[in-house]
Design a protein around this motif. Structure first.
Motif, short mmCIF file in Angstrom:
data_model
loop_
_atom_site.label_atom_id
_atom_site.label_comp_id
_atom_site.label_asym_id
_atom_site.label_seq_id
_atom_site.Cartn_x
_atom_site.Cartn_y
_atom_site.Cartn_z
N GLU A 1 -10.07 -2.72 2.70
CA GLU A 1 -11.22 -2.86 3.63
C GLU A 1 -11.62 -4.45 3.52
OE1 GLU A 1 -11.54 1.48 2.84
OE2 GLU A 1 -11.12 -0.35 1.51
N LYS A 2 -11.17 -5.12 2.62
CA LYS A 2 -11.69 -6.58 2.54
C LYS A 2 -10.31 -7.28 1.86
CE LYS A 2 -15.69 -9.52 1.15
NZ LYS A 2 -15.97 -9.77 2.71
N LEU B 1 -12.71 -1.72 -5.62
CA LEU B 1 -14.07 -2.02 -5.90
C LEU B 1 -15.06 -0.82 -6.01
CD1 LEU B 1 -16.16 -4.11 -6.76
CD2 LEU B 1 -16.70 -4.55 -4.30
N PRO B 2 -15.76 -0.31 -6.88
CA PRO B 2 -16.68 0.77 -6.95
C PRO B 2 -18.07 0.27 -6.04
CG PRO B 2 -15.96 0.64 -9.12
CD PRO B 2 -15.49 -0.67 -8.47
N LEU B 3 -18.40 1.09 -5.10
CA LEU B 3 -19.57 0.72 -4.39
C LEU B 3 -20.58 1.89 -4.75
CD1 LEU B 3 -18.09 0.54 -1.00
CD2 LEU B 3 -18.49 -1.45 -2.57
N GLY B 4 -20.57 2.65 -5.75
CA GLY B 4 -21.59 3.60 -6.03
C GLY B 4 -20.89 4.48 -7.08
N PRO B 5 -21.16 5.70 -7.34
CA PRO B 5 -20.69 6.80 -8.40
C PRO B 5 -19.68 7.48 -7.69
CG PRO B 5 -22.85 7.53 -7.39
CD PRO B 5 -23.06 6.29 -6.82
N ILE B 6 -19.43 7.47 -6.27
CA ILE B 6 -18.14 8.17 -5.70
C ILE B 6 -17.35 7.31 -4.84
CG2 ILE B 6 -17.81 9.98 -4.11
CD1 ILE B 6 -20.66 11.36 -4.72
N VAL B 7 -17.99 6.43 -4.27
CA VAL B 7 -17.10 5.66 -3.07
C VAL B 7 -16.57 4.31 -3.56
CG1 VAL B 7 -17.33 4.49 -0.92
CG2 VAL B 7 -18.63 6.45 -1.32
N THR B 8 -15.54 4.06 -3.10
CA THR B 8 -14.77 2.90 -3.67
C THR B 8 -14.28 2.08 -2.44
OG1 THR B 8 -12.48 3.84 -4.22
CG2 THR B 8 -14.35 3.65 -5.91
N ALA B 9 -13.91 0.81 -2.40
CA ALA B 9 -13.28 -0.06 -1.24
C ALA B 9 -12.15 -0.46 -1.87
CB ALA B 9 -14.33 -0.93 -0.77
N LYS B 10 -10.99 -0.67 -1.06
CA LYS B 10 -9.72 -1.18 -1.45
C LYS B 10 -9.75 -2.59 -1.12
CE LYS B 10 -4.73 -0.97 -1.14
NZ LYS B 10 -3.72 -0.22 -0.40
N VAL C 1 -4.89 -18.17 6.28
CA VAL C 1 -5.75 -17.27 6.24
C VAL C 1 -5.51 -16.25 7.27
CG1 VAL C 1 -8.33 -16.89 6.70
CG2 VAL C 1 -7.67 -18.78 5.30
N GLN C 2 -5.17 -16.64 8.52
CA GLN C 2 -4.84 -15.62 9.41
C GLN C 2 -3.68 -14.93 9.00
OE1 GLN C 2 -4.33 -17.83 12.99
NE2 GLN C 2 -6.39 -18.36 13.07
N GLY C 3 -2.64 -15.54 8.18
CA GLY C 3 -1.49 -14.70 7.81
C GLY C 3 -1.75 -13.55 6.94
N PHE C 4 -2.82 -13.92 5.76
CA PHE C 4 -3.20 -13.12 5.03
C PHE C 4 -4.36 -11.82 5.50
CE2 PHE C 4 -6.89 -12.40 1.87
CZ PHE C 4 -5.97 -11.23 0.95
N GLN C 5 -4.81 -12.20 6.56
CA GLN C 5 -5.56 -11.25 7.44
C GLN C 5 -4.67 -10.14 7.94
OE1 GLN C 5 -7.84 -13.68 10.14
NE2 GLN C 5 -9.76 -12.99 9.15
N GLY C 6 -3.49 -10.87 8.43
CA GLY C 6 -2.58 -9.67 8.94
C GLY C 6 -1.92 -8.96 7.89
N ALA C 7 -1.90 -9.03 6.78
CA ALA C 7 -1.13 -8.57 5.63
C ALA C 7 -2.21 -7.53 4.85
CB ALA C 7 -0.23 -9.51 4.59
#
Length: 317
Positions: free
Chosen positions: A228-229, A191-200, A217-223
């Motif tokens: 970042e999200k 996900l682009p957070l601006g012209p330079i930074v992205t988040a996975k 949900v907890q299993g997905f959190q662990g995977a």
């Protein structure tokens, strides 16, 4: 707030009216319908089996009743909607702690007013802008139909649908990783957070008609790993424990997209849904020009009617 048991002879939506005002006060005076539904459910301790129970039409009973309760509060002047999709307290309700008896009286008052209007109206009466759908009718017919179609997809097809939706919403380098050895995630993107930074971003997709548990949900959190999200899609719904798990301190944050929220996204960004437009007569405006327009539409054409009925213009072939 002390709440009395619901009188079975009284429409069930009445019980939610006091909670709506309390929820909006808790939400600083205004909120989206979804935020109000969630707050009312929490304040009233509505169990998941009641909160997500469906009507015969396929729509959810609880938000349907809360929306109906909201309409009576609007008629009473205790709520306003200055913008589509926003519910707001009015000055008269800022500090009003409505009791169940007061809510019941509001329902009786406006029920009587609407009954009188129907009795005085000519028959048949065209649908008025003031008329509301019955409590048992779904807010839209396509939502449940689309959810059923999504639930009927294969797991792989639903994963591709969610991936394409994320691309439509602006994620880049989106790929589906589901299947054998997917390590607990169905896909990822950036996900682009601006012209330079992205988040996975990592995502998970479940074609459920029922609940997603906290364990899933907890299993997905662990995977989620180095993402970042996480985003968890389902055509069903999340239990209260699952929603709590998604916000656990010290864990990767998980965005929960249940069936209702998924439909909202598809509507807003017109993905999988085509917009349709219709019109209603503005009876308030037309009343400025003489006879009651609601009655006028029932008058037969007489000798004093000038001209001939206007035909719809057709485009040249």
């Amino acid at each position: 707030m002390t709440q009395q048991p619901t009188d079975k002879r009284q429409a069930q939506f009445v019980q939610w009216m006091p909670y709506i005002l309390d929820a909006l006060r808790e939400l600083n005076g205004s909120a989206t319908p979804r935020e109000v539904y969630n707050s009312v459910a929490r304040l009233a301790h509505v169990p998941d089996e009641k909160r997500f129970a469906k009507l015969g039409s396929g729509s959810l009973r609880f938000p349907n009743q809360v929306a109906w309760a909201r309409q009576y509060l609007v008629w009473e002047g205790l709520l306003s909607s200055p913008k589509h999709g926003i519910w707001m307290l009015t000055p008269s309700s800022q500090t009003l702690h409505l009791t169940y008896d007061q809510a019941r009286e509001i329902a009786r008052k406006w029920g009587s007013i609407r009954a009188d209007k129907r009795a005085q109206a000519p028959k048949p009466l065209p649908e008025s802008v003031d008329d509301q759908p019955s409590v048992t009718s779904p807010p839209n017919g396509y939502a449940e139909e689309l959810l059923v179609q999504l639930q009927a997809l294969s797991s792989e097809s639903f994963e591709r649908f969610c991936a394409d939706l994320l691309k439509h919403l602006g994620l880049e380098r989106v790929r589906v990783t589901g299947g054998t050895g997917d390590k607990g995630i169905d896909g990822e993107g950036y996900l682009p957070l601006g012209p330079i930074v992205t988040a996975k971003i990592a995502f998970q997709c479940k074609r459920y008609s029922g609940p997603v548990s906290s364990g899933e949900v907890q299993g997905f959190q662990g995977a989620v790993g180095d993402a970042e999200k996480g985003i968890f899609f389902t055509t069903g719904y999340f239990t209260d424990n699952a929603r709590d798990a998604a916000r656990r301190p010290g864990c990767k944050p998980i965005e929960l997209i249940d069936g209702d929220r998924l439909i909202e996204l598809l509507e807003k960004y017109e993905f999988g849904l085509l917009p349709a437009r219709t019109y209603q007569i503005d009876y308030n405006l037309m009343s400025n020009y003489g006879k009651d327009p609601k009655k006028a539409v029932h008058l037969p054409l007489g000798n004093d009617t000038q001209g001939t009925p206007r035909k719809r213009r057709t485009s040249p072939s």
